[in-house]
Design a protein around this motif. Structure first.
Motif, PDB file in Angstrom:
ATOM      1  N   THR A  79       0.742  -1.247   0.008  1.00 44.90           N
ATOM      2  CA  THR A  79      -0.127  -0.046   0.007  1.00 44.90           C
ATOM      3  C   THR A  79       0.923   1.224   0.086  1.00 44.90           C
ATOM      4  O   THR A  79       1.984   1.436   0.983  1.00 44.90           O
ATOM      5  N   CYS A  80       0.689   1.832  -1.026  1.00 43.75           N
ATOM      6  CA  CYS A  80       1.435   3.445  -0.960  1.00 43.75           C
ATOM      7  C   CYS A  80       0.948   4.210   0.444  1.00 43.75           C
ATOM      8  O   CYS A  80      -0.227   4.440   0.845  1.00 43.75           O
ATOM      9  N   ILE A  81       2.053   4.910   0.644  1.00 43.95           N
ATOM     10  CA  ILE A  81       1.759   5.793   1.863  1.00 43.95           C
ATOM     11  C   ILE A  81       1.272   7.050   1.728  1.00 43.95           C
ATOM     12  O   ILE A  81       0.476   7.556   2.602  1.00 43.95           O
ATOM     13  N   ILE A  82       1.021   7.289   0.366  1.00 46.44           N
ATOM     14  CA  ILE A  82       0.211   8.545   0.103  1.00 46.44           C
ATOM     15  C   ILE A  82      -1.175   8.329  -0.247  1.00 46.44           C
ATOM     16  O   ILE A  82      -1.539   7.590  -0.876  1.00 46.44           O
ATOM     17  N   LYS A  83      -1.950   9.101   0.637  1.00 42.74           N
ATOM     18  CA  LYS A  83      -3.455   8.761   0.989  1.00 42.74           C
ATOM     19  C   LYS A  83      -4.296   9.783   0.243  1.00 42.74           C
ATOM     20  O   LYS A  83      -4.457  10.919   0.482  1.00 42.74           O
ATOM     21  N   ASP A  84      -4.285   9.517  -1.124  1.00 44.23           N
ATOM     22  CA  ASP A  84      -4.941  10.520  -2.173  1.00 44.23           C
ATOM     23  C   ASP A  84      -6.195   9.705  -2.910  1.00 44.23           C
ATOM     24  O   ASP A  84      -6.492  10.143  -3.869  1.00 44.23           O
ATOM     25  N   GLY A  85      -6.386   8.501  -2.487  1.00 43.48           N
ATOM     26  CA  GLY A  85      -7.470   7.462  -3.218  1.00 43.48           C
ATOM     27  C   GLY A  85      -6.657   6.658  -4.271  1.00 43.48           C
ATOM     28  O   GLY A  85      -7.584   5.707  -5.008  1.00 43.48           O
ATOM     29  N   TYR A  86      -5.551   6.658  -4.556  1.00 43.22           N
ATOM     30  CA  TYR A  86      -4.778   5.834  -5.718  1.00 43.22           C
ATOM     31  C   TYR A  86      -3.881   4.945  -4.611  1.00 43.22           C
ATOM     32  O   TYR A  86      -3.098   4.203  -5.329  1.00 43.22           O
ATOM     33  N   GLU A  87      -3.857   4.866  -3.049  1.00 41.32           N
ATOM     34  CA  GLU A  87      -2.836   4.072  -2.598  1.00 41.32           C
ATOM     35  C   GLU A  87      -3.085   2.693  -2.550  1.00 41.32           C
ATOM     36  O   GLU A  87      -2.216   2.059  -2.440  1.00 41.32           O
ATOM     37  N   HIS A  88      -4.090   2.064  -3.249  1.00 43.35           N
ATOM     38  CA  HIS A  88      -4.504   0.808  -3.085  1.00 43.35           C
ATOM     39  C   HIS A  88      -4.185   0.246  -4.714  1.00 43.35           C
ATOM     40  O   HIS A  88      -4.605  -0.899  -4.791  1.00 43.35           O
ATOM     41  N   THR A  89      -3.739   0.906  -5.457  1.00 43.20           N
ATOM     42  CA  THR A  89      -3.499   0.546  -6.872  1.00 43.20           C
ATOM     43  C   THR A  89      -2.890  -0.909  -6.935  1.00 43.20           C
ATOM     44  O   THR A  89      -3.346  -1.659  -7.753  1.00 43.20           O
ATOM     45  N   GLY A  90      -1.683  -1.279  -6.524  1.00 46.56           N
ATOM     46  CA  GLY A  90      -1.165  -2.657  -6.458  1.00 46.56           C
ATOM     47  C   GLY A  90      -2.012  -3.688  -5.936  1.00 46.56           C
ATOM     48  O   GLY A  90      -2.207  -4.620  -6.554  1.00 46.56           O
ATOM     49  N   ALA A  91      -2.838  -3.299  -5.080  1.00 49.28           N
ATOM     50  CA  ALA A  91      -3.828  -4.360  -4.454  1.00 49.28           C
ATOM     51  C   ALA A  91      -5.065  -4.494  -5.387  1.00 49.28           C
ATOM     52  O   ALA A  91      -5.471  -5.743  -5.593  1.00 49.28           O
ATOM     53  N   VAL A  92      -5.306  -3.643  -6.418  1.00 50.01           N
ATOM     54  CA  VAL A  92      -6.456  -3.699  -7.247  1.00 50.01           C
ATOM     55  C   VAL A  92      -5.732  -4.485  -8.399  1.00 50.01           C
ATOM     56  O   VAL A  92      -6.378  -5.570  -8.685  1.00 50.01           O
ATOM     57  N   LEU A  93      -4.589  -4.180  -8.759  1.00 50.20           N
ATOM     58  CA  LEU A  93      -3.876  -5.224  -9.841  1.00 50.20           C
ATOM     59  C   LEU A  93      -4.018  -6.522  -9.332  1.00 50.20           C
ATOM     60  O   LEU A  93      -3.970  -7.522 -10.213  1.00 50.20           O
ATOM     61  N   SER A  94      -3.634  -6.815  -7.904  1.00 52.62           N
ATOM     62  CA  SER A  94      -3.561  -8.211  -7.663  1.00 52.62           C
ATOM     63  C   SER A  94      -4.935  -8.902  -7.516  1.00 52.62           C
ATOM     64  O   SER A  94      -4.647 -10.280  -7.424  1.00 52.62           O
ATOM     65  N   GLN A  95      -6.071  -8.325  -8.117  1.00 49.36           N
ATOM     66  CA  GLN A  95      -7.209  -9.159  -8.244  1.00 49.36           C
ATOM     67  C   GLN A  95      -7.728  -8.967  -9.743  1.00 49.36           C
ATOM     68  O   GLN A  95      -8.593  -9.529  -9.827  1.00 49.36           O
ATOM     69  N   ALA A  96      -6.768  -8.440 -10.350  1.00 51.05           N
ATOM     70  CA  ALA A  96      -7.256  -8.459 -11.938  1.00 51.05           C
ATOM     71  C   ALA A  96      -6.776  -9.619 -12.628  1.00 51.05           C
ATOM     72  O   ALA A  96      -5.903 -10.266 -12.609  1.00 51.05           O
ATOM     73  N   ASP A  97      -7.694 -10.076 -13.671  1.00 53.24           N
ATOM     74  CA  ASP A  97      -7.302 -11.065 -14.536  1.00 53.24           C
ATOM     75  C   ASP A  97      -7.160 -10.325 -16.158  1.00 53.24           C
ATOM     76  O   ASP A  97      -6.319 -10.859 -16.793  1.00 53.24           O
ATOM     77  N   LYS A  98      -7.448  -9.063 -16.449  1.00 48.39           N
ATOM     78  CA  LYS A  98      -7.179  -8.329 -17.472  1.00 48.39           C
ATOM     79  C   LYS A  98      -6.999  -6.950 -17.033  1.00 48.39           C
ATOM     80  O   LYS A  98      -7.698  -6.191 -16.291  1.00 48.39           O
ATOM     81  N   VAL A  99      -6.057  -6.197 -17.536  1.00 46.30           N
ATOM     82  CA  VAL A  99      -5.461  -4.859 -17.315  1.00 46.30           C
ATOM     83  C   VAL A  99      -5.628  -4.180 -18.621  1.00 46.30           C
ATOM     84  O   VAL A  99      -4.815  -4.796 -19.747  1.00 46.30           O
ATOM     85  N   ILE A 100      -6.609  -3.144 -18.835  1.00 45.45           N
ATOM     86  CA  ILE A 100      -6.402  -2.358 -19.949  1.00 45.45           C
ATOM     87  C   ILE A 100      -6.356  -1.026 -19.733  1.00 45.45           C
ATOM     88  O   ILE A 100      -6.623  -0.202 -18.789  1.00 45.45           O
ATOM     89  N   ILE A 101      -5.127  -0.768 -20.418  1.00 47.21           N
ATOM     90  CA  ILE A 101      -4.579   0.876 -20.252  1.00 47.21           C
ATOM     91  C   ILE A 101      -4.943   1.625 -21.711  1.00 47.21           C
ATOM     92  O   ILE A 101      -4.694   1.186 -22.815  1.00 47.21           O
ATOM     93  N   ILE A 102      -5.837   2.767 -21.457  1.00 45.27           N
ATOM     94  CA  ILE A 102      -5.990   3.363 -22.667  1.00 45.27           C
ATOM     95  C   ILE A 102      -5.116   4.783 -22.473  1.00 45.27           C
ATOM     96  O   ILE A 102      -5.323   5.610 -21.423  1.00 45.27           O
ATOM     97  N   SER A 103      -4.187   5.236 -23.149  1.00 49.05           N
ATOM     98  CA  SER A 103      -3.301   6.383 -23.040  1.00 49.05           C
ATOM     99  C   SER A 103      -2.842   7.090 -24.366  1.00 49.05           C
ATOM    100  O   SER A 103      -2.831   6.466 -25.314  1.00 49.05           O
ATOM    101  N   GLN A 104      -2.832   8.356 -24.220  1.00 46.40           N
ATOM    102  CA  GLN A 104      -2.326   9.006 -25.166  1.00 46.40           C
ATOM    103  C   GLN A 104      -0.763   8.556 -25.453  1.00 46.40           C
ATOM    104  O   GLN A 104      -0.142   8.364 -24.196  1.00 46.40           O
ATOM    105  N   CYS A 105      -0.341   8.358 -26.528  1.00 54.71           N
ATOM    106  CA  CYS A 105       1.075   8.152 -26.787  1.00 54.71           C
ATOM    107  C   CYS A 105       1.893   9.361 -26.949  1.00 54.71           C
ATOM    108  O   CYS A 105       1.489  10.440 -27.614  1.00 54.71           O
ATOM    109  N   VAL A 106       2.749   9.482 -25.844  1.00 51.84           N
ATOM    110  CA  VAL A 106       3.553  10.676 -25.562  1.00 51.84           C
ATOM    111  C   VAL A 106       5.101  10.495 -25.693  1.00 51.84           C
ATOM    112  O   VAL A 106       5.601   9.773 -24.880  1.00 51.84           O
ATOM    113  N   TYR A 107       5.431  10.736 -26.985  1.00 46.51           N
ATOM    114  CA  TYR A 107       7.067  10.448 -27.036  1.00 46.51           C
ATOM    115  C   TYR A 107       7.553   9.029 -26.944  1.00 46.51           C
ATOM    116  O   TYR A 107       8.329   8.596 -26.650  1.00 46.51           O
TER     117      TYR A 107
END
Length: 168
Positions: free
Chosen positions: A49-77
């Motif tokens: 768990t990230c020590i920064i408490k901003d609502g994104y601190e459990h991102t690693g734990a969320v990924l631990s429950q995923a069977d598929k991760v989809i990233i949609i991103s602008q391509c920057v360089y």
């Protein structure tokens, strides 16, 4: 569970993907994310768990429950947009601070037994072949580092074309 990480405006995302299944966790920019400060607290002080408490601190734990991760991103360089890069950085708690050498590259050891499929959809006008090559290498390394079962990288000139191809 599927996880979608995107850098689109939330209204834009809702318009492009109106009928999403309830078993999808969506990570988007709510304007409150702080950058990773490289303190290693997610490894040492509060493992997983990230020590920064901003609502994104459990991102690693969320990924631990995923069977598929989809990233949609602008391509920057040849890389992710700043928001997506920040999420990838803040997801470092998904792995351990120990390393393995895989195909001559140094990668983190997994924290969780979970493995997921990674699909990355880049969008942007006139993405060069060099940018595509860099982005493909980046996603491949991220896939290895995050212990994914497989990965896929796609490029689109617009988000509307992308939306027609994203498999949720």
């Amino acid at each position: 569970m599927k996880v979608i990480i995107h850098d689109l405006k939330n209204e834009q995302f809702q318009t492009l993907f109106p009928n999403l299944n309830k078993d999808i966790h969506i990570i988007f920019d709510n304007g409150k994310i702080k950058p990773c400060i490289g303190c290693f607290g997610c490894w040492i002080k509060t493992p997983g768990t990230c020590i920064i408490k901003d609502g994104y601190e459990h991102t690693g734990a969320v990924l631990s429950q995923a069977d598929k991760v989809i990233i949609i991103s602008q391509c920057v360089y040849g890389g992710y947009s700043p928001f997506i890069k920040n999420i990838v950085d803040r997801s470092i708690s998904y792995v351990l601070p120990f390393f393995n050498t895989i195909d001559g590259e140094t990668h983190h050891q997994p924290r969780y037994q979970n493995k997921y499929q990674l699909s990355v959809y880049f969008y942007g006008k006139s993405i060069s072949s060099q940018e595509k090559s860099v982005a493909q290498s980046l996603v491949k390394s991220n896939s290895i580092n995050f212990n994914s079962t497989q990965y896929k990288v796609s490029f689109f000139d617009s988000i509307h074309l992308l939306a027609k191809e994203v498999i949720l």
